[in-house]
Design a protein around this motif. Structure first.
Motif, short mmCIF file in Angstrom:
data_model
loop_
_atom_site.label_atom_id
_atom_site.label_comp_id
_atom_site.label_asym_id
_atom_site.label_seq_id
_atom_site.Cartn_x
_atom_site.Cartn_y
_atom_site.Cartn_z
N ILE A 9 1.02 -1.20 -0.02
CA ILE A 9 -0.12 -0.12 0.20
C ILE A 9 0.83 1.12 0.04
CG2 ILE A 9 -1.68 1.05 1.03
CD1 ILE A 9 -2.70 -1.59 2.78
N THR A 10 0.99 1.81 -1.09
CA THR A 10 1.54 3.72 -1.08
C THR A 10 0.57 4.55 -1.01
OG1 THR A 10 3.17 2.13 -1.32
CG2 THR A 10 2.70 4.61 -2.33
N ASP A 11 0.46 5.66 -0.52
CA ASP A 11 -0.55 5.94 -0.35
C ASP A 11 -2.03 6.24 -0.64
OD1 ASP A 11 1.65 8.23 0.12
OD2 ASP A 11 2.19 8.55 -1.69
N GLY A 12 -1.79 5.10 -0.49
CA GLY A 12 -3.76 4.47 -0.41
C GLY A 12 -3.66 4.00 -1.53
N VAL A 13 -2.89 3.69 -2.16
CA VAL A 13 -3.07 3.03 -3.39
C VAL A 13 -2.16 0.95 -3.41
CG1 VAL A 13 -1.94 1.95 -5.71
CG2 VAL A 13 -2.62 4.71 -5.38
N MET A 14 -2.76 0.20 -3.07
CA MET A 14 -3.34 -1.34 -2.80
C MET A 14 -2.63 -2.07 -4.20
SD MET A 14 -5.40 -3.87 -1.31
CE MET A 14 -5.93 -3.31 0.07
N TYR A 15 -1.55 -3.05 -4.72
CA TYR A 15 -0.79 -2.93 -5.39
C TYR A 15 -0.86 -4.51 -4.86
CZ TYR A 15 1.05 1.94 -7.01
OH TYR A 15 0.47 2.75 -8.07
N ALA A 16 -0.47 -5.26 -5.54
CA ALA A 16 -0.42 -6.99 -5.43
C ALA A 16 0.72 -6.97 -6.37
CB ALA A 16 -1.42 -8.06 -6.09
N GLY A 17 2.27 -6.90 -5.90
CA GLY A 17 3.79 -7.02 -6.96
C GLY A 17 3.61 -5.67 -7.73
N PRO A 18 3.41 -6.15 -8.85
CA PRO A 18 3.27 -4.39 -9.81
C PRO A 18 1.90 -4.44 -10.41
CG PRO A 18 4.29 -6.69 -11.43
CD PRO A 18 3.96 -7.28 -9.48
N ARG A 19 1.47 -5.80 -9.76
CA ARG A 19 -0.19 -5.44 -10.56
C ARG A 19 -1.65 -4.10 -9.47
NH1 ARG A 19 -4.61 -9.01 -9.12
NH2 ARG A 19 -6.69 -8.47 -11.17
N TRP A 20 -1.54 -3.39 -9.80
CA TRP A 20 -2.99 -2.34 -9.67
C TRP A 20 -3.74 -3.06 -8.70
CZ3 TRP A 20 -7.83 0.23 -10.64
CH2 TRP A 20 -7.67 1.11 -10.12
N LEU A 21 -4.34 -2.60 -7.91
CA LEU A 21 -5.72 -3.37 -7.39
C LEU A 21 -6.62 -1.89 -7.20
CD1 LEU A 21 -4.61 -6.01 -4.86
CD2 LEU A 21 -4.86 -5.94 -7.08
N GLY A 22 -6.68 -1.07 -6.28
CA GLY A 22 -7.70 -0.32 -6.27
C GLY A 22 -7.08 0.63 -5.83
N SER A 23 -7.31 1.96 -6.27
CA SER A 23 -7.33 3.57 -5.02
C SER A 23 -8.32 3.86 -3.09
CB SER A 23 -7.21 4.44 -5.70
OG SER A 23 -6.47 4.63 -6.93
N PHE A 24 -8.18 3.94 -2.38
CA PHE A 24 -9.15 3.61 -1.57
C PHE A 24 -8.88 5.02 -1.26
CE2 PHE A 24 -7.90 -0.84 -1.55
CZ PHE A 24 -8.40 -1.01 -0.33
N SER A 25 -10.23 6.15 -0.28
CA SER A 25 -9.47 7.29 -0.05
C SER A 25 -9.03 7.77 0.05
CB SER A 25 -11.05 7.47 0.01
OG SER A 25 -11.27 6.59 1.81
N SER A 26 -7.88 6.79 1.73
CA SER A 26 -6.90 7.48 1.93
C SER A 26 -6.08 5.90 2.62
CB SER A 26 -7.61 8.06 3.66
OG SER A 26 -8.08 6.76 3.90
#
Length: 67
Positions: A9-26
């Motif tokens: 999790i980087t700045d509310g963005v969740m990744y599985a390895g290099p794969r983007w899973l989604g952006s959260f509100s925080s």
């Protein structure tokens, strides 16, 4: 979704390895969502307050992902 796998999790963005899973509100919402989906016994009400309805929808969509 296998919630036990390593997720970043980087700045509310969740990744599985290099794969983007989604952006959260925080960032706090992403962490709370991860703890919720992993069934973390240490989850407290304050963690859940960080989650918005959109965050819960995102968790549901990620959870439905078979990859």
């Amino acid at each position: 979704m296998d919630w036990t796998r390593e997720l970043d999790i980087t700045d509310g963005v969740m990744y599985a390895g290099p794969r983007w899973l989604g952006s959260f509100s925080s960032h706090a919402a992403a962490l709370a969502g991860l703890r919720l989906m992993r069934g973390d016994d240490g989850l407290v009400a304050g963690d859940c307050k960080a989650l918005t309805a959109d965050d819960l929808d995102l968790l549901e969509a990620i959870d439905a992902d078979e990859e």
